[in-house]
Write a protein that holds these residues in place. Structure first.
Motif, PDB file in Angstrom:
ATOM      1  N   GLN A 233       6.971  34.033  -2.889  1.00 53.74           N
ATOM      2  CA  GLN A 233       5.652  34.654  -2.718  1.00 53.74           C
ATOM      3  C   GLN A 233       5.115  35.162  -4.050  1.00 53.74           C
ATOM      4  O   GLN A 233       3.934  34.974  -4.365  1.00 53.74           O
TER       5      GLN A 233
ATOM      6  N   GLY B 273      12.396  34.478  -0.111  1.00 51.96           N
ATOM      7  CA  GLY B 273      11.007  34.455   0.335  1.00 51.96           C
ATOM      8  C   GLY B 273      10.089  35.268  -0.558  1.00 51.96           C
ATOM      9  O   GLY B 273       8.994  34.821  -0.925  1.00 51.96           O
TER      10      GLY B 273
ATOM     11  N   GLN C 283      11.675  33.338   7.627  1.00 53.69           N
ATOM     12  CA  GLN C 283      12.044  33.079   9.022  1.00 53.69           C
ATOM     13  C   GLN C 283      13.566  33.062   9.171  1.00 53.69           C
ATOM     14  O   GLN C 283      14.105  33.546  10.170  1.00 53.69           O
TER      15      GLN C 283
ATOM     16  N   ARG D 221       3.224  30.412  -1.333  1.00 51.06           N
ATOM     17  CA  ARG D 221       3.276  31.085  -0.036  1.00 51.06           C
ATOM     18  C   ARG D 221       3.866  30.206   1.060  1.00 51.06           C
ATOM     19  O   ARG D 221       4.591  30.691   1.924  1.00 51.06           O
ATOM     20  N   GLU D 222       3.544  28.919   1.034  1.00 59.18           N
ATOM     21  CA  GLU D 222       4.067  28.041   2.078  1.00 59.18           C
ATOM     22  C   GLU D 222       5.588  27.948   2.001  1.00 59.18           C
ATOM     23  O   GLU D 222       6.270  27.923   3.031  1.00 59.18           O
TER      24      GLU D 222
ATOM     25  N   LEU E 104       7.595  38.784   6.683  1.00 62.45           N
ATOM     26  CA  LEU E 104       7.230  37.533   7.352  1.00 62.45           C
ATOM     27  C   LEU E 104       5.863  37.674   8.009  1.00 62.45           C
ATOM     28  O   LEU E 104       5.026  36.764   7.917  1.00 62.45           O
TER      29      LEU E 104
ATOM     30  N   ILE F 170       7.557  31.133   3.526  1.00 62.41           N
ATOM     31  CA  ILE F 170       7.660  31.435   4.960  1.00 62.41           C
ATOM     32  C   ILE F 170       9.009  31.042   5.543  1.00 62.41           C
ATOM     33  O   ILE F 170       9.626  31.806   6.286  1.00 62.41           O
TER      34      ILE F 170
ATOM     35  N   MET G 117       3.151  37.346   5.453  1.00 64.50           N
ATOM     36  CA  MET G 117       2.981  35.968   4.997  1.00 64.50           C
ATOM     37  C   MET G 117       2.242  35.130   6.041  1.00 64.50           C
ATOM     38  O   MET G 117       1.364  34.324   5.702  1.00 64.50           O
ATOM     39  N   LEU G 118       2.606  35.310   7.309  1.00 64.37           N
ATOM     40  CA  LEU G 118       1.940  34.568   8.380  1.00 64.37           C
ATOM     41  C   LEU G 118       0.475  34.992   8.508  1.00 64.37           C
ATOM     42  O   LEU G 118      -0.396  34.165   8.781  1.00 64.37           O
TER      43      LEU G 118
END
Length: 359
Positions: free
Chosen positions: A145, A141, A158, A150-151, A174, A154, A177-178
């Motif tokens: 990033q 992740g 998770q 970025r998508e 996380l 995630i 990022m959200l």
């Protein structure tokens, strides 16, 4: 003995050193025989050789016989010699292709060197072998990033949280990022969990404050302000403290404006007018001393929403509220440079105060 490492092109290896049935370069028998040859040579010297053979090169890592190869490389990584450790890790990965810890550390090393594609390849191999390896999922992740994807970042984050819900750093990453993706409710859940797991981590505190501010509402903004103040007090010289100061100032300005429906605040006008009068009396040198002292005090955080006069100065007698000190500093900074960004917009009250003074 000092560990050593070298590579040798396969075509330069003397085939006469191998059994006749193992001299076909590239064959499984050739690779096995080469590994056995070096292992035997160094074992006779009370050393161990970690050998990896591919279609092009022979890689040899030589260590004392009682050394743990991965432990040796981890020492290099921990001391900051990441680039130097990569060839050793590659040799270990080739020699033990199913060693999850080797793959994980190699992936993280590549990520730290900004070789993100190489990092993701190794880390994905690690989680394929061990889907519960939370740190490897986190590494994937983070690599995505850092690539600006970025998508894609995630989902592996998770997976990291699913693998280990108690991992505060995975929760923190996380949540951040959200938050960046505008998914505030989910971000708030993970950042609250991160704070419980790693309560003294400045990034977790800042992330939680940021998402509380983004969600909005008086209670959330009050909690965010408290968190920003904690960061300023606990980490005064860190960059995150400066970010917290800026965020706190903007939050306070928003609160200040909302209380008067976006109009002028009479109390601020009076504070500014008083500061203009004081500076006119004491002169430029004394004015600069006062401004500097207030600015230094502001580094510790000034509560501009509390009307209580709880602050004192060495350069001025009396007690002051947080808003009063900010107003004094605003006037001082504008006297030094009218175009300077004072960190809070009191321009409307400032112009009104100057008009009052002229009148």
């Amino acid at each position: 003995m000092k560990p050593s490492y070298f590579t040798l092109p396969v075509e330069r290896f003397d085939l006469n050193l191998l059994p006749s049935e193992a001299r076909n370069i590239g064959s499984a028998a050739f690779k096995t025989a080469v590994v056995a040859y070096f292992a035997e040579q160094y074992a006779s010297k009370s050393q161990q050789a970690v050998v990896a053979v591919d279609d092009h090169d022979i890689s040899v890592l030589v260590l004392p016989s009682d050394s743990d190869p991965l432990e040796f490389v981890m020492t290099m990584l921990q001391s900051g010699h990441i680039k130097e450790a990569v060839p050793y890790l590659e040799t270990l990965a080739k020699a033990s292709p199913d060693n999850v810890q080797v793959l994980y550390n190699l992936g993280i090393a590549y990520s730290e060197l900004s070789q993100f594609d190489e990092a993701i390849i190794r880390l994905k191999r690690a989680v394929k072998l061990d889907p519960t390896h939370a740190h490897a999922w986190t590494g994937i992740g983070v690599a995505y990033q850092r690539m600006g994807k970025r998508e894609q970042a995630i989902e592996p984050m998770q997976k990291a949280v699913e693998a280990d819900p108690s991992d505060g750093y995975a929760r923190r990453n996380l949540g951040a990022m959200l938050l960046g993706a505008g998914q505030y409710a989910e971000a708030l859940e993970h950042l609250r969990a991160a704070r419980r797991a790693i309560p003294h981590d400045p990034q977790a505190l800042y992330g939680l404050a940021s998402v509380l501010e983004a969600v909005g509402g008086e209670d959330n903004e009050e909690e965010a302000d408290e968190l920003y103040l904690v960061l300023i007090q606990k980490f005064p010289g860190a960059q995150v403290a400066e970010m917290a100061r800026e965020a706190r100032t903007k939050l306070a300005h928003k609160s200040m404006r909302s209380k008067v429906g976006g109009g002028l605040r009479p109390d601020v006008m009076m504070y500014l007018a008083g500061a203009l009068e004081t500076f006119a009396k004491v002169g430029p040198d004394k004015s600069r001393q006062i401004t500097l002292e207030v600015a230094m005090k502001g580094q510790e955080g000034l509560d501009i929403n509390d009307p209580a006069q709880k602050y004192t100065l060495k350069t001025l007698p009396g007690q002051f509220s947080g808003m009063q000190l900010v107003s004094i500093m605003y006037v001082g900074l504008k006297a030094l440079d009218p175009n300077m960004d004072a960190g809070i917009d009191l321009s409307a009250e400032y112009e009104a105060a100057k008009a009052m003074q002229r009148a």
